[in-house]
Design an enzyme around this catalytic site. Structure first.
Site, short mmCIF file in Angstrom:
data_model
loop_
_atom_site.label_atom_id
_atom_site.label_comp_id
_atom_site.label_asym_id
_atom_site.label_seq_id
_atom_site.Cartn_x
_atom_site.Cartn_y
_atom_site.Cartn_z
N SER A 52 3.97 1.97 6.51
CA SER A 52 2.91 2.01 7.52
C SER A 52 3.17 3.05 8.60
CB SER A 52 2.74 0.63 8.15
OG SER A 52 3.97 0.17 8.68
N CYS A 82 0.19 -4.93 1.71
CA CYS A 82 1.51 -4.61 2.24
C CYS A 82 1.42 -3.66 3.45
CB CYS A 82 2.40 -4.08 1.13
SG CYS A 82 4.14 -4.31 1.50
N ARG A 141 9.58 -5.22 0.47
CA ARG A 141 9.75 -5.04 1.92
C ARG A 141 8.46 -5.41 2.66
NH1 ARG A 141 14.17 -3.45 3.67
NH2 ARG A 141 13.49 -2.57 5.63
N HIS A 186 1.67 -7.01 -3.62
CA HIS A 186 1.08 -5.85 -4.30
C HIS A 186 0.35 -6.29 -5.57
CE1 HIS A 186 3.19 -2.41 -2.25
NE2 HIS A 186 3.97 -3.41 -1.88
N GLU A 188 -1.73 -4.73 -7.27
CA GLU A 188 -2.01 -3.60 -8.18
C GLU A 188 -0.89 -3.39 -9.20
OE1 GLU A 188 -0.90 -3.39 -5.20
OE2 GLU A 188 0.60 -1.80 -5.10
N1 GLN Z 1 7.79 -2.02 4.89
C1 GLN Z 1 6.64 -1.19 4.71
C2 GLN Z 1 5.98 -0.83 6.03
O1 GLN Z 1 6.43 -1.19 7.05
C3 GLN Z 1 5.63 -1.83 3.80
C4 GLN Z 1 6.19 -1.93 2.41
C5 GLN Z 1 5.18 -1.78 1.34
O2 GLN Z 1 4.04 -1.40 1.56
N2 GLN Z 1 5.62 -2.00 0.12
O3 GLN Z 1 5.00 -0.18 6.03
#
Ligand code: GLN
Length: 212
Positions: A52, A82, A141, A186, A188
């Site tokens: 992000s 995510c 994550r 996720h 996808e």
């Molecule tokens: N940890 C990621 C973030 O902070 C997100 C992880 C992901 O999109 N697989 O954006």
């Protein structure tokens, strides 16, 4: 909107190709979105996973942040997975101070929330309103949702290994508010297109004249 909705997939980074495949499997037309002109024609947008903080920067570099904010403010349906979930939140915990988000869903999202226990894991998720059994959630994550504001419907939770939260039903990992939805996981990366189908159906319903 035509009979087949056109769904953009934000294509600055992340799992763009997999989301496009899943959107098409759900009966919509998928188009990658990298510039403002490509945003104009879409009936809805998928914001994929990735990172992000990077996505926030790239949105600024590609001059897409403001146009996208405008479309979201005007009610364009969006699905964030995510990192995409983080981008749709109105409050981000454990983010970088300069990272921006759209505030399309009134919720507080904690970045890398499961990281203290496990970086990545898979778990079956019961999703509200989804027939056909639990969805195979792949978490990488992943963030979780710590607060939902008014009008946000919780669609799914997962046990987090955090006793009190689990006793309360688990951490929130899927939500919907109006025309927007978000998942920590996720969808996808699995062959199961039900989450994308759910979104495509939302897009269809959001279009005043779903059929031209
Ligand atoms: N940890 C990621 C973030 O902070 C997100 C992880 C992901 O999109 N697989 O954006």
């Amino acid at each position: 909107m035509g009979i087949v909705p056109e769904i953009g997939v934000l294509a600055l980074q992340g799992d763009v190709v997999d989301h496009m495949r899943a959107v098409e499997a759900a009966g919509a037309r998928a188009v990658p979105v990298r510039r403002e002109s490509e945003l104009d024609s879409v009936d809805g947008l998928v914001i994929p996973g990735g990172e992000s903080t990077t996505m926030s920067k790239l949105l600024a570099v590609f001059e897409l942040f403001e146009p996208l904010q405008k479309r979201l403010d005007a009610g364009m349906p969006a699905f964030g997975s995510c990192a995409g979930m983080i981008m749709l939140a109105d409050e981000v915990l454990d983010g970088r101070p300069d990272q921006r988000s759209f505030g399309a869903i009134p919720m507080t999202v904690r970045r890398n929330a499961f990281g203290r226990q496990v970086d990545s894991f898979e778990a079956p998720i019961d999703l509200e309103g989804m027939v056909g059994g639990p969805f195979h959630g792949v978490f990488i994550r992943a963030p979780w949702v710590e607060r939902v504001g008014e009008g946000v419907e919780v669609l799914g939770r997962v046990n987090s290994g955090d006793g009190p939260a689990d006793e309360a039903g688990g951490r929130i990992v899927a939500v919907r508010a109006g025309a927007c939805m978000a998942t920590s996981f996720h969808p996808e990366v699995t062959p199961d297109a039900r989450v994308h189908q759910y979104f495509v159906d939302m897009v269809r319903r959001s279009g005043a004249g779903a059929v031209e």
